[in-house]
Motif scaffolding. Sequence first.
Motif, PDB file in Angstrom:
ATOM      1  N   THR A  28     124.425 -49.065 -80.635  1.00 61.04           N
ATOM      2  CA  THR A  28     123.507 -49.628 -80.446  1.00 61.04           C
ATOM      3  C   THR A  28     124.019 -48.986 -78.663  1.00 61.04           C
ATOM      4  N   SER A  29     125.074 -50.166 -78.286  1.00 63.36           N
ATOM      5  CA  SER A  29     125.695 -50.053 -76.747  1.00 63.36           C
ATOM      6  C   SER A  29     126.917 -51.046 -76.416  1.00 63.36           C
ATOM      7  N   ALA A  30     127.493 -49.942 -75.486  1.00 64.72           N
ATOM      8  CA  ALA A  30     128.499 -50.350 -75.094  1.00 64.72           C
ATOM      9  C   ALA A  30     128.335 -51.115 -73.832  1.00 64.72           C
ATOM     10  N   HIS A  31     130.182 -51.798 -73.186  1.00 68.16           N
ATOM     11  CA  HIS A  31     129.952 -52.967 -72.085  1.00 68.16           C
ATOM     12  C   HIS A  31     129.261 -51.798 -70.924  1.00 68.16           C
ATOM     13  N   ALA A  32     129.507 -50.258 -70.910  1.00 65.53           N
ATOM     14  CA  ALA A  32     128.341 -49.490 -69.363  1.00 65.53           C
ATOM     15  C   ALA A  32     127.025 -49.591 -69.552  1.00 65.53           C
ATOM     16  N   PHE A  33     126.707 -50.399 -70.251  1.00 63.94           N
ATOM     17  CA  PHE A  33     124.634 -50.452 -70.420  1.00 63.94           C
ATOM     18  C   PHE A  33     124.661 -51.843 -69.784  1.00 63.94           C
ATOM     19  N   THR A  34     125.495 -52.784 -70.305  1.00 64.35           N
ATOM     20  CA  THR A  34     125.461 -54.107 -69.865  1.00 64.35           C
ATOM     21  C   THR A  34     125.784 -53.855 -68.018  1.00 64.35           C
ATOM     22  N   LEU A  35     126.830 -53.266 -67.636  1.00 60.40           N
ATOM     23  CA  LEU A  35     127.316 -53.509 -66.310  1.00 60.40           C
ATOM     24  C   LEU A  35     126.390 -53.159 -65.842  1.00 60.40           C
ATOM     25  N   LEU A  36     125.864 -51.761 -66.202  1.00 62.35           N
ATOM     26  CA  LEU A  36     124.388 -50.763 -65.639  1.00 62.35           C
ATOM     27  C   LEU A  36     124.072 -51.986 -64.582  1.00 62.35           C
ATOM     28  N   HIS A  37     123.407 -53.175 -65.780  1.00 65.76           N
ATOM     29  CA  HIS A  37     121.690 -53.939 -65.665  1.00 65.76           C
ATOM     30  C   HIS A  37     122.846 -55.302 -63.843  1.00 65.76           C
ATOM     31  N   ASP A  38     121.519 -55.509 -63.422  1.00 71.42           N
ATOM     32  CA  ASP A  38     122.086 -56.594 -62.413  1.00 71.42           C
ATOM     33  C   ASP A  38     122.323 -57.934 -62.602  1.00 71.42           C
TER      34      ASP A  38
ATOM     35  N   ARG B 108     121.362 -60.254 -69.007  1.00 73.29           N
ATOM     36  CA  ARG B 108     119.727 -60.786 -69.685  1.00 73.29           C
ATOM     37  C   ARG B 108     119.375 -59.554 -69.415  1.00 73.29           C
ATOM     38  N   ASP B 109     119.198 -59.235 -68.148  1.00 70.16           N
ATOM     39  CA  ASP B 109     118.410 -57.696 -67.851  1.00 70.16           C
ATOM     40  C   ASP B 109     118.672 -56.883 -69.051  1.00 70.16           C
ATOM     41  N   ALA B 110     119.928 -56.712 -69.580  1.00 67.89           N
ATOM     42  CA  ALA B 110     120.729 -55.422 -70.514  1.00 67.89           C
ATOM     43  C   ALA B 110     120.498 -55.740 -71.804  1.00 67.89           C
ATOM     44  N   PHE B 111     120.212 -57.329 -71.624  1.00 69.70           N
ATOM     45  CA  PHE B 111     120.203 -57.614 -73.444  1.00 69.70           C
ATOM     46  C   PHE B 111     117.736 -57.979 -73.929  1.00 69.70           C
TER      47      PHE B 111
END
Length: 447
Positions: A206-216, A219-222
Amino acid sequence: MNTADLGLPVDVPSTALFTDQYELTMLRAALKAGTAGRRSVFEVFTRRLPDGRRYGVVAGTGRVLDAVENFRFDADVLRFLREKDIVDEQTLDWLAGYRFSGDIWGYPEGEVYFPGSPIMRVEGTFGECVLLETVILSILNHDSAIAAAASRMSSAAGDRPLIEMGARRTHELAAVAAARSAYVGGFATTSDLAAGFRYNIPTVGTSAHAFTLLHDKERDAFRAQVDALGRDTTLLVDTYDVAEAVRTAVEVAGPELGAVRIDSGDLLLVAHRVRQQLDELGATRTKIVVTSDLDEYAIASLAAAPVDAYGVGTQLVTGSGHPTASMVYKLVARESGGDGTPLVPVAKKSSGGKTSIGGRKWAARRLDADGHAEAEVIGTGPVPADLADRQLLVELVRGGEVVAREPLDAARDRHAAARAGLPLSATQLSRGEPVIPTEYAHEGSGN
């Protein structure tokens, strides 16, 4: 479609150079001496299991069959050998027509083994058999080590599924083989797409921490992940604050959220807290996946935790401390003289625990009154009547033709059955001796 057509590093045009130089120099000398054509029997076995292990797992058999079929000396390979002056012209001419024409017997993939077990038996002329030593050992030593670690991990996990995710912790080709071996050993899925493509192993990710850190915002990442992958996706909740992330995840995906993944911290404590929080938020069906450098001991320690699945990487692809099965490939019998003469046992005699037992061997597993294994019986003479239907070696190659290809799921199912047939102490993670002894019988005849 051949995987090589896609440019994926999972197939090679020839396995002939996956060997040590001395295999070719031995062939060169044997051709000159006139002994290369002597009928010979080589066997693969290990003198001992890795320290503390109770059983071994045979894995890589299917890859060995592929390697034997692809063991060809094409023009480029022959040119390399000529330019480097590794062999002479007589040997080059012999290699140009090389095709293994002998027979191979072995323990079927997924079966368990013990010290001395004749895991694979290769029969043919000395010349054609000796060339296969390195590539066979390379495959069986690596794959069996990974499968043994996987088996211990799957035993510790019980009914909870295991995800293989070690591709980034090993060589790119080894990663594909490791995923295959892990599947044989009981893992349910892999993150490695090349392994999924090559061996049809179910893939996940699914996703790694980088995907969360990409977003401001988290909540936006989720939201982006749920919008793209659906509510049954797995959200990674330990990038910042776990409790806040779980709350946000349920708000975004609703109680239909598939799973949350925890990749750090005290997994036992955090899993309990996350389970309680999910239940309080109404996400009672949302599963918890844990990762973070797990091995069989960490998995066992989480048995009482509300965990639904485990992701394992580094410890799996390195054999959980034992990256090789320490198998060897030894000549155990050869023709006594010219063509058609009887086989005679041969064996190395040396100090330091490196002795071997001569003669072409059979192997059988004796069962106790409850149907569980009680001994690995190995012999070189006639098979006792009471063990005739318990023999372990099966025919893999006959006259150079592969006769035992099977789906990978067959090896996976076989391993589950073989492990279940061992005494209960086989699944203990504490250090111990092999769970059943190895016994030798009828030694002396190599015919």
